[in-house]
Scaffold this motif. Structure first.
Motif, PDB file in Angstrom:
ATOM      1  N   VAL A  46       0.855  -1.192   0.000  1.00  0.00           N
ATOM      2  CA  VAL A  46       0.000   0.000   0.000  1.00  0.00           C
ATOM      3  C   VAL A  46       0.887   1.236   0.000  1.00  0.00           C
ATOM      4  CG1 VAL A  46      -1.739   1.316   1.271  1.00  0.00           C
ATOM      5  CG2 VAL A  46      -1.850  -1.181   1.233  1.00  0.00           C
ATOM      6  N   GLU A  47       0.627   2.154  -0.907  1.00  0.00           N
ATOM      7  CA  GLU A  47       1.413   3.386  -0.951  1.00  0.00           C
ATOM      8  C   GLU A  47       1.042   4.276   0.223  1.00  0.00           C
ATOM      9  OE1 GLU A  47       1.227   5.539  -4.620  1.00  0.00           O
ATOM     10  OE2 GLU A  47       2.259   7.285  -3.764  1.00  0.00           O
ATOM     11  N   VAL A  48       2.060   4.687   1.011  1.00  0.00           N
ATOM     12  CA  VAL A  48       1.794   5.477   2.213  1.00  0.00           C
ATOM     13  C   VAL A  48       2.491   6.834   2.222  1.00  0.00           C
ATOM     14  CG1 VAL A  48       1.332   3.455   3.645  1.00  0.00           C
ATOM     15  CG2 VAL A  48       3.678   4.299   3.425  1.00  0.00           C
ATOM     16  N   GLY A  49       3.326   7.117   1.223  1.00  0.00           N
ATOM     17  CA  GLY A  49       4.003   8.411   1.201  1.00  0.00           C
ATOM     18  C   GLY A  49       5.050   8.458   0.109  1.00  0.00           C
ATOM     19  N   ALA A  50       5.879   9.490   0.158  1.00  0.00           N
ATOM     20  CA  ALA A  50       6.941   9.656  -0.840  1.00  0.00           C
ATOM     21  C   ALA A  50       8.151  10.308  -0.187  1.00  0.00           C
ATOM     22  CB  ALA A  50       6.453  10.519  -1.999  1.00  0.00           C
ATOM     23  N   ILE A  51       9.345   9.893  -0.620  1.00  0.00           N
ATOM     24  CA  ILE A  51      10.580  10.497  -0.119  1.00  0.00           C
ATOM     25  C   ILE A  51      10.775  11.826  -0.837  1.00  0.00           C
ATOM     26  CG2 ILE A  51      13.090  10.288   0.016  1.00  0.00           C
ATOM     27  CD1 ILE A  51      12.713   7.263   0.228  1.00  0.00           C
ATOM     28  N   VAL A  52      10.878  12.910  -0.070  1.00  0.00           N
ATOM     29  CA  VAL A  52      10.948  14.237  -0.663  1.00  0.00           C
ATOM     30  C   VAL A  52      12.315  14.891  -0.519  1.00  0.00           C
ATOM     31  CG1 VAL A  52       8.483  14.675  -0.429  1.00  0.00           C
ATOM     32  CG2 VAL A  52      10.006  15.274   1.463  1.00  0.00           C
ATOM     33  N   ASP A  53      13.162  14.351   0.380  1.00  0.00           N
ATOM     34  CA  ASP A  53      14.461  15.001   0.571  1.00  0.00           C
ATOM     35  C   ASP A  53      15.346  14.120   1.461  1.00  0.00           C
ATOM     36  OD1 ASP A  53      16.425  16.894   0.313  1.00  0.00           O
ATOM     37  OD2 ASP A  53      15.320  18.520   1.276  1.00  0.00           O
ATOM     38  N   ALA A  54      16.613  14.515   1.536  1.00  0.00           N
ATOM     39  CA  ALA A  54      17.519  13.903   2.505  1.00  0.00           C
ATOM     40  C   ALA A  54      17.338  14.632   3.826  1.00  0.00           C
ATOM     41  CB  ALA A  54      18.961  14.022   2.032  1.00  0.00           C
ATOM     42  N   TYR A  55      17.693  13.979   4.924  1.00  0.00           N
ATOM     43  CA  TYR A  55      17.590  14.595   6.244  1.00  0.00           C
ATOM     44  C   TYR A  55      18.923  14.401   6.949  1.00  0.00           C
ATOM     45  CZ  TYR A  55      16.055  15.395  11.071  1.00  0.00           C
ATOM     46  OH  TYR A  55      15.926  15.860  12.354  1.00  0.00           O
ATOM     47  N   GLY A  56      19.654  15.480   7.139  1.00  0.00           N
ATOM     48  CA  GLY A  56      20.957  15.392   7.772  1.00  0.00           C
ATOM     49  C   GLY A  56      22.018  14.858   6.829  1.00  0.00           C
ATOM     50  N   LEU A  57      23.126  14.410   7.403  1.00  0.00           N
ATOM     51  CA  LEU A  57      24.280  13.987   6.605  1.00  0.00           C
ATOM     52  C   LEU A  57      24.551  12.485   6.648  1.00  0.00           C
ATOM     53  CD1 LEU A  57      26.734  16.821   7.733  1.00  0.00           C
ATOM     54  CD2 LEU A  57      25.292  16.779   5.680  1.00  0.00           C
ATOM     55  N   LYS A  58      23.784  11.744   7.447  1.00  0.00           N
ATOM     56  CA  LYS A  58      24.119  10.340   7.673  1.00  0.00           C
ATOM     57  C   LYS A  58      23.191   9.342   6.969  1.00  0.00           C
ATOM     58  CE  LYS A  58      26.346  11.360  12.099  1.00  0.00           C
ATOM     59  NZ  LYS A  58      26.411  11.048  13.552  1.00  0.00           N
ATOM     60  N   GLY A  59      22.548   9.788   5.892  1.00  0.00           N
ATOM     61  CA  GLY A  59      21.748   8.860   5.109  1.00  0.00           C
ATOM     62  C   GLY A  59      20.275   8.792   5.452  1.00  0.00           C
ATOM     63  N   TRP A  60      19.796   9.667   6.314  1.00  0.00           N
ATOM     64  CA  TRP A  60      18.368   9.683   6.635  1.00  0.00           C
ATOM     65  C   TRP A  60      17.583  10.324   5.494  1.00  0.00           C
ATOM     66  CZ3 TRP A  60      15.830   9.056  11.751  1.00  0.00           C
ATOM     67  CH2 TRP A  60      16.644   8.380  12.665  1.00  0.00           C
ATOM     68  N   VAL A  61      16.329   9.902   5.344  1.00  0.00           N
ATOM     69  CA  VAL A  61      15.453  10.480   4.324  1.00  0.00           C
ATOM     70  C   VAL A  61      14.243  11.125   4.988  1.00  0.00           C
ATOM     71  CG1 VAL A  61      16.155   8.867   2.512  1.00  0.00           C
ATOM     72  CG2 VAL A  61      14.233   8.274   4.024  1.00  0.00           C
ATOM     73  N   LYS A  62      13.665  12.080   4.284  1.00  0.00           N
ATOM     74  CA  LYS A  62      12.473  12.760   4.770  1.00  0.00           C
ATOM     75  C   LYS A  62      11.292  12.325   3.905  1.00  0.00           C
ATOM     76  CE  LYS A  62      10.645  17.428   5.687  1.00  0.00           C
ATOM     77  NZ  LYS A  62      10.946  18.878   5.608  1.00  0.00           N
ATOM     78  N   VAL A  63      10.206  11.961   4.564  1.00  0.00           N
ATOM     79  CA  VAL A  63       9.048  11.415   3.855  1.00  0.00           C
ATOM     80  C   VAL A  63       7.804  12.267   4.096  1.00  0.00           C
ATOM     81  CG1 VAL A  63       7.535   9.411   3.614  1.00  0.00           C
ATOM     82  CG2 VAL A  63       9.975   9.082   4.078  1.00  0.00           C
ATOM     83  N   ALA A  64       7.114  12.579   3.010  1.00  0.00           N
ATOM     84  CA  ALA A  64       5.791  13.208   3.115  1.00  0.00           C
ATOM     85  C   ALA A  64       4.782  12.063   3.136  1.00  0.00           C
ATOM     86  CB  ALA A  64       5.535  14.121   1.931  1.00  0.00           C
ATOM     87  N   ALA A  65       4.160  11.854   4.292  1.00  0.00           N
ATOM     88  CA  ALA A  65       3.228  10.735   4.439  1.00  0.00           C
ATOM     89  C   ALA A  65       1.851  11.118   3.921  1.00  0.00           C
ATOM     90  CB  ALA A  65       3.132  10.317   5.907  1.00  0.00           C
ATOM     91  N   HIS A  66       1.143  10.152   3.369  1.00  0.00           N
ATOM     92  CA  HIS A  66      -0.209  10.422   2.875  1.00  0.00           C
ATOM     93  C   HIS A  66      -1.166  10.725   4.018  1.00  0.00           C
ATOM     94  CE1 HIS A  66       0.902   9.718  -1.152  1.00  0.00           C
ATOM     95  NE2 HIS A  66       0.975   8.406  -1.089  1.00  0.00           N
ATOM     96  N   ALA A  67      -0.911  10.163   5.183  1.00  0.00           N
ATOM     97  CA  ALA A  67      -1.669  10.522   6.378  1.00  0.00           C
ATOM     98  C   ALA A  67      -0.758  11.401   7.212  1.00  0.00           C
ATOM     99  CB  ALA A  67      -2.079   9.289   7.163  1.00  0.00           C
ATOM    100  N   ASP A  68      -1.317  12.379   7.917  1.00  0.00           N
ATOM    101  CA  ASP A  68      -0.509  13.321   8.673  1.00  0.00           C
ATOM    102  C   ASP A  68       0.452  12.612   9.615  1.00  0.00           C
ATOM    103  OD1 ASP A  68      -1.921  15.265   7.433  1.00  0.00           O
ATOM    104  OD2 ASP A  68      -3.173  15.770   9.155  1.00  0.00           O
ATOM    105  N   ALA A  69       1.699  13.056   9.624  1.00  0.00           N
ATOM    106  CA  ALA A  69       2.684  12.496  10.553  1.00  0.00           C
ATOM    107  C   ALA A  69       2.198  12.730  11.967  1.00  0.00           C
ATOM    108  CB  ALA A  69       4.033  13.162  10.341  1.00  0.00           C
ATOM    109  N   GLY A  70       2.293  11.717  12.785  1.00  0.00           N
ATOM    110  CA  GLY A  70       1.803  11.829  14.153  1.00  0.00           C
ATOM    111  C   GLY A  70       0.335  11.485  14.255  1.00  0.00           C
ATOM    112  N   HIS A  71      -0.334  11.391  13.098  1.00  0.00           N
ATOM    113  CA  HIS A  71      -1.746  11.007  13.077  1.00  0.00           C
ATOM    114  C   HIS A  71      -1.911   9.694  12.322  1.00  0.00           C
ATOM    115  CE1 HIS A  71      -3.427  14.942  14.480  1.00  0.00           C
ATOM    116  NE2 HIS A  71      -2.217  15.301  14.121  1.00  0.00           N
ATOM    117  N   GLY A  72      -1.099   9.484  11.316  1.00  0.00           N
ATOM    118  CA  GLY A  72      -1.169   8.245  10.567  1.00  0.00           C
ATOM    119  C   GLY A  72       0.199   7.702  10.248  1.00  0.00           C
ATOM    120  N   GLY A  73       1.235   8.402  10.691  1.00  0.00           N
ATOM    121  CA  GLY A  73       2.587   7.982  10.384  1.00  0.00           C
ATOM    122  C   GLY A  73       3.032   6.756  11.140  1.00  0.00           C
TER     123      GLY A  73
END
Length: 252
Positions: free
Chosen positions: A79-106
């Protein structure tokens, strides 16, 4: 009744009737009162706070973490739940825009052990080593992604989670993805159509039901009904029978 949808992840909970007539819908639905993402979950903030903490899974060996996938190896219940929109920091983390609000459906993203990524025709998967909410998004460290450049290369990837890894729901809660395609029948036994989509109007979920009709010239067309996913209208959700019983007339 757990969203956009796309096969997108929301869950809905049908709310108890209020003084105002419901006008819309959400990614998780609850029939005791409120329902594309095709399927995800929206949790009340007070219940999500505990989930917002970093979820560390078995890291294993990063060397074997990221792997190429094919349509044949792709999970049937992805099931598609979001998309990677950017890198986060310098150590390989990614930032995701979730289809459900983060903290509500994340919480589906936070708890899943493996993420399935699709970018164009390229398919990959990687274990989620650590994931947490950050502001209005989800940030995560995926196996095999060790620096910012590797994280940046994943921008634009659509993130899928196996439906089997979604958090368990309460008895009267449903993920949107599980409601799509169900027949909607009223108390008189009249078939009102099938659930084609779920809508979130901010207050509760709404079923968008499609049915066959005819235009003024008699030409067949697909029409739609919008039925608030609240307890006053939604009486029964029988997933085994693939049917939703509603108190709703065909001429509404």
């Amino acid at each position: 009744m757990s969203e956009r949808d796309s096969g997108s992840s929301g869950r809905v909970k049908a709310k108890e009737p209020t003084q105002e007539l419901p006008k819309g819908a959400s990614s998780r639905a609850k029939t005791s009162g409120q329902a594309p993402f095709g399927a995800f979950v929206r949790k009340p903030v007070e219940r999500a706070e505990g989930k917002a903490k970093a979820n560390v899974t078995n890291a294993g060996s990063e060397a074997a973490a990221m792997r190429a996938e094919t349509a044949e190896s792709w999970p049937a219940d992805a099931v598609e739940v979001g998309a990677i929109v950017d890198a986060y920091g310098l150590k390989g983390w990614v930032k995701v825009a979730a289809h459900a609000d983060a903290g509500h459906g994340g919480d589906a993203l936070l708890g899943a052990k493996r993420w399935w990524l699709m970018k164009g025709r390229e398919r990959k998967s990687a274990p989620s080593l650590q994931a947490k909410t950050h502001s209005d998004s989800v940030v995560a460290h995926l196996g095999g992604v060790t620096d910012r450049d590797a994280a940046l290369s994943l921008r634009g990837s659509r993130v899928y989670i196996s439906r089997s890894e979604f958090p368990a729901l309460e008895a009267d809660e449903f993920y949107w993805v599980d409601l799509l395609g169900l027949d909607v029948v009223n108390l008189a036994g009249v078939n009102l159509g099938k659930v084609a989509d779920m809508i979130d109007n901010g207050a509760h979920s709404v079923l968008r039901v499609e049915y066959s009709a005819a235009d003024k010239t008699g030409k067949p067309v697909i029409a739609e009904r919008l039925i608030p996913f609240v307890g006053v209208f939604v009486k029964t959700v029988d997933q085994a029978a693939k049917q939703i019983i509603v108190d709703w007339e065909a001429d509404y």
